[in-house]
Enzyme design. Structure first.
Site, PDB file in Angstrom:
ATOM      1  N   VAL A   1     -30.979  38.425 -16.994  1.00  0.00           N
ATOM      2  CA  VAL A   1     -29.835  37.636 -16.528  1.00  0.00           C
ATOM      3  C   VAL A   1     -28.719  38.518 -15.965  1.00  0.00           C
ATOM      4  O   VAL A   1     -28.248  38.306 -14.845  1.00  0.00           O
ATOM      5  CB  VAL A   1     -29.287  36.763 -17.685  1.00  0.00           C
ATOM      6  CG1 VAL A   1     -28.043  36.010 -17.241  1.00  0.00           C
ATOM      7  CG2 VAL A   1     -30.356  35.788 -18.159  1.00  0.00           C
TER       8      VAL A   1
ATOM      9  N   GLU B   1      -9.329  41.880 -34.646  1.00  0.00           N
ATOM     10  CA  GLU B   1      -9.723  42.298 -33.305  1.00  0.00           C
ATOM     11  C   GLU B   1      -9.013  43.597 -32.933  1.00  0.00           C
ATOM     12  O   GLU B   1      -7.788  43.688 -33.023  1.00  0.00           O
ATOM     13  CB  GLU B   1      -9.391  41.210 -32.282  1.00  0.00           C
ATOM     14  CG  GLU B   1      -9.738  41.568 -30.844  1.00  0.00           C
ATOM     15  CD  GLU B   1     -11.182  41.989 -30.654  1.00  0.00           C
ATOM     16  OE1 GLU B   1     -11.410  43.165 -30.314  1.00  0.00           O
ATOM     17  OE2 GLU B   1     -12.086  41.139 -30.863  1.00  0.00           O
TER      18      GLU B   1
ATOM     19  N   HIS C   1     -25.027   7.864  -7.075  1.00  0.00           N
ATOM     20  CA  HIS C   1     -25.561   8.345  -5.803  1.00  0.00           C
ATOM     21  C   HIS C   1     -24.410   8.574  -4.831  1.00  0.00           C
ATOM     22  O   HIS C   1     -23.519   7.724  -4.731  1.00  0.00           O
ATOM     23  CB  HIS C   1     -26.534   7.322  -5.217  1.00  0.00           C
ATOM     24  CG  HIS C   1     -27.018   7.681  -3.851  1.00  0.00           C
ATOM     25  ND1 HIS C   1     -27.990   8.627  -3.636  1.00  0.00           N
ATOM     26  CD2 HIS C   1     -26.640   7.221  -2.621  1.00  0.00           C
ATOM     27  CE1 HIS C   1     -28.193   8.737  -2.326  1.00  0.00           C
ATOM     28  NE2 HIS C   1     -27.390   7.884  -1.688  1.00  0.00           N
TER      29      HIS C   1
END
Length: 462
Positions: free
Chosen positions: A179, A33, A441
């Site tokens: 997006v 990296e 619920h």
């Protein structure tokens, strides 16, 4: 020269997940990296910072529009843009440091610098050449632009520049209704900018369910975004502080111009393979500039693999992660698997939009007989209580077998709700299986159950 079982080039979600999986499989692993921090585009200038700004701007929206109704009285908060950017940077820091910790924990070496492949089995980083039995390219993607549009990341920006503007612009033009454009456009609209989206096609979010596209555009328009559809951008002329966008309407070829403080170019992304030396290696590429890989993510050069945004398929962090784990298993002599038919997509606006599997258009074109189960969030008690009644859940099931073929959700927490459908599809479940599963619920997830019930005798609360 160090010698490894696996060297992975790129530390984005595909690369770092692959590295961890390789280490878990007992392989001596290194990751390459060149950034100062790990995590790639996603953690540094993509998914994570944009979600921080989406969250902060949504909190502002709630304070301005819903707090008083709930009995939370007081002056609406003002925007301290500098502090908001600090919050965003802190979020990035926590995540990138987390990945660095994971590399150390799993004994993955970080080879700091930009990598190239001088020959099969070799990776060069700086002046050093390292040996590897397997090399995995996970170098990701970069923003693509348009002819006649020069990006300076100050006035004409990509998603990278849009995440660190000096101030909130008065007028922003977003080129592209995909997006990235819609997420960042909605951030700045909430913060007070006038946002105009210019899109070449006649519908936003190309490839998504048509009904979702229509409702999504209506809701974003209601939130203050304006849309110019069927428009081809010809050029962007920028000065130090302003830009002029010229576009032609496809329906009548008429030319128009619009002024903006900031122009966000959100016309997609392209694979990033610069400097890897793929040409010299003779690695086969697709016509779209992607690395050609087989079903086991191997290139035409033995021992060199590729995953994520540099190969075919949706440019999604989680798709790259799945491929990262799968190719690690493959390299370790196990069976790597990715079910490309069950990869969800999410847009993190408010309401959120999520999808998995087939659209109605797909099924019509393939001649598949299907049925639709749909339920509106207006019938969901939790959504109504939370000012989140906009949107719906749509489940598509095979007309004969009732097997779930796809799902499309626009509404609260859509990006989380989609996953119970993903799990159901992974197990080959029917809509009835989902409909007969008890859901707590009051939760948003009951809307998913109701949509599944709508594939049978019908929903209960509609």
């Amino acid at each position: 020269m160090a010698s490894y079982d696996v060297i992975i080039i790129g530390s984005g979600p595909g690369g770092y997940v692959c590295a961890i999986r390789c280490a878990q499989r007992g392989l001596k692993t290194a990751i390459v990296e060149g950034r100062e921090t790990l995590g790639g585009t996603c953690l540094n200038v993509g998914c994570i910072p944009s979600k921080a700004l989406l969250h902060a701007s949504h909190m502002l929206h709630e304070a301005e529009h819903n707090f008083a109704t709930m009995g939370l009285k007081g002056k609406s908060p003002s925007v301290d843009w500098k502090q908001m950017l600090t919050y965003k940077e802190d979020t990035i820091g926590q995540n990138t440091k987390g990945v660095e910790f994971l590399m150390k924990k799993n004994k993955v070496d970080w080879l700091k610098g930009w990598g190239s492949i001088p020959a099969p089995g070799q990776v060069k980083v700086g002046d050093e050449v390292h040996e590897a039995k397997s090399i995995i390219v996970a170098s990701g993607s970069e923003p693509s632009s348009l002819p006649g549009v020069e990006v300076d990341e100050k006035v004409v920006v990509t998603s990278t520049g849009a995440l660190e503007l000096g101030k909130v612009p008065k007028k922003m033009v977003v080129i592209g209704a995909g997006v990235i454009g819609l997420e960042l456009g909605s951030v700045y609209a909430r913060l007070g900018a006038e946002v105009q989206v210019i899109e070449f096609l006649d519908a936003i979010t190309p490839g998504m369910d048509a009904e979702v596209q229509r409702q999504f555009q209506r809701l974003l328009t209601k939130q203050g975004l304006s849309f110019t559809m069927g428009a081809a951008v010809q050029s962007v002329a920028a000065t130090k502080t302003k830009a002029k966008v010229t576009y032609k309407l496809r329906k009548d070829d008429s030319e128009h111009t619009v002024d903006a403080d900031i122009v966000l170019v959100a016309t997609g992304r392209k694979p990033y393979t610069d400097g890897l030396g793929l040409d010299a290696l003779g690695i086969e590429m697709t016509k779209r500039g992607q690395i050609a890989a087989d079903a086991h993510w191997q290139t035409n050069v033995p021992g060199i693999y590729a995953i994520g945004d540099v190969i075919e398929g949706p440019m999604l962090a989680h798709k790259a992660e799945d491929e990262g784990m799968a190719v690690a298993d493959t390299v370790a002599g196990k069976h790597g698997h990715v079910n490309y038919g069950v990869i969800p997509g999410v847009i993190y606006t408010h309401p959120e939009v999520a999808n998995v599997g087939h659209t109605e258009q797909d099924l019509k074109e393939s001649g598949t007989a299907y049925k639709v189960g749909k339920f509106s969030f207006m019938g969901n008690g939790r959504a109504k209580a939370n000012f989140a009644g906009d949107g719906f859940v749509k489940i598509l099931a095979d007309a004969e077998t009732d097997r779930i073929l796809g799902a499309h959700i626009i509404g609260p927490a859509a990006g989380d709700l989609i996953h119970e459908v993903c799990v159901a599809m992974e197990f080959g479940a029917s809509a009835e299986d989902l409909a007969l599963t008890c859901h707590a619920h009051p939760t948003y997830s009951e809307a998913v159950r109701e949509a599944a019930l709508a594939c049978g005798l019908g929903p209960i609360h509609s």
